[in-house]
Design an enzyme around this catalytic site. Sequence first.
Site, mmCIF file in Angstrom:
data_model
loop_
_atom_site.group_PDB
_atom_site.id
_atom_site.type_symbol
_atom_site.label_atom_id
_atom_site.label_comp_id
_atom_site.label_asym_id
_atom_site.label_seq_id
_atom_site.Cartn_x
_atom_site.Cartn_y
_atom_site.Cartn_z
ATOM 1 N N HIS A 1 0.824 -1.199 0.000
ATOM 2 C CA HIS A 1 0.000 0.000 0.000
ATOM 3 C C HIS A 1 0.864 1.256 0.000
ATOM 4 O O HIS A 1 1.950 1.266 0.575
ATOM 5 C CB HIS A 1 -0.878 0.059 1.261
ATOM 6 C CG HIS A 1 -1.697 -1.162 1.475
ATOM 7 N ND1 HIS A 1 -1.837 -1.749 2.710
ATOM 8 C CD2 HIS A 1 -2.427 -1.926 0.621
ATOM 9 C CE1 HIS A 1 -2.624 -2.806 2.608
ATOM 10 N NE2 HIS A 1 -2.990 -2.938 1.349
ATOM 11 N N LYS B 1 5.655 6.274 7.391
ATOM 12 C CA LYS B 1 5.069 5.413 8.424
ATOM 13 C C LYS B 1 6.153 4.973 9.396
ATOM 14 O O LYS B 1 7.306 4.773 9.008
ATOM 15 C CB LYS B 1 4.439 4.164 7.798
ATOM 16 C CG LYS B 1 3.275 4.437 6.886
ATOM 17 C CD LYS B 1 2.753 3.150 6.255
ATOM 18 C CE LYS B 1 1.615 3.432 5.303
ATOM 19 N NZ LYS B 1 1.183 2.206 4.604
ATOM 20 N N TYR C 1 1.054 1.435 13.767
ATOM 21 C CA TYR C 1 1.890 2.339 12.987
ATOM 22 C C TYR C 1 1.378 3.766 13.020
ATOM 23 O O TYR C 1 0.190 4.024 13.020
ATOM 24 C CB TYR C 1 2.092 1.849 11.557
ATOM 25 C CG TYR C 1 0.896 1.373 10.791
ATOM 26 C CD1 TYR C 1 0.327 2.159 9.802
ATOM 27 C CD2 TYR C 1 0.351 0.112 11.018
ATOM 28 C CE1 TYR C 1 -0.759 1.710 9.064
ATOM 29 C CE2 TYR C 1 -0.726 -0.349 10.286
ATOM 30 C CZ TYR C 1 -1.274 0.464 9.310
ATOM 31 O OH TYR C 1 -2.352 0.019 8.578
ATOM 32 N N ASP D 1 -6.127 -6.343 -2.144
ATOM 33 C CA ASP D 1 -4.677 -6.518 -2.239
ATOM 34 C C ASP D 1 -4.294 -7.489 -3.352
ATOM 35 O O ASP D 1 -3.262 -7.324 -3.987
ATOM 36 C CB ASP D 1 -4.098 -6.994 -0.901
ATOM 37 C CG ASP D 1 -4.013 -5.881 0.126
ATOM 38 O OD1 ASP D 1 -4.230 -4.698 -0.224
ATOM 39 O OD2 ASP D 1 -3.742 -6.189 1.307
#
Length: 181
Positions: free
Chosen positions: A62, A72, A132, A168
């Site tokens: 992603h 991130k 995260y 995904d």
Amino acid sequence: MIFHSTLLEDAWLIELEARGDERGSFARTFCTEEFGLHGLETVYPQQNTSFSKQRGTLRGFHYQQAPHEEAKLIRCIRGKILDVIVDLRPASRTYMHHQGFELTQDNRHQLYVPAGFAHGFQTLSDDVEVSYLVSSPYFPASERGVRYDDPALGVEWPLPVSVISQKDEAWPLLGHEAGSR
């Protein structure tokens, strides 16, 4: 925190320095000053968590396209994952390269993923929780992805994929994104 450079430009593996006594331990996981000294993002308006029940679950790859790119800071707080990042920044010397990192509840390492990278992970145990920090709020129109099994990347996942979302599994192969970058 101990900052370890990686094979990928601007990505860092961060080792926590735990201090312990009879109560247990304490470690700093984020410090604006220390991150700033390493040229890393210091503002994170969003924190996310994911929980995966089954070993072999795959999430990713992603990323968000400009102007909503996101850095991130990833940490596995329960279980074990192989976290893989891909440099998708055309001007980078490590463009289209990837690297994997084992993040576990025991090693307590964190992974700093710069803006412009795709990110994904596979669970190496059951009942995995990943936390995260994200430098940009989620913006649905900027969401993009790359297929986990894209031959252009050649990522070798350690386990057969046991669970993956339809989304995904349907991300395009690199070079077939129809203007998504």
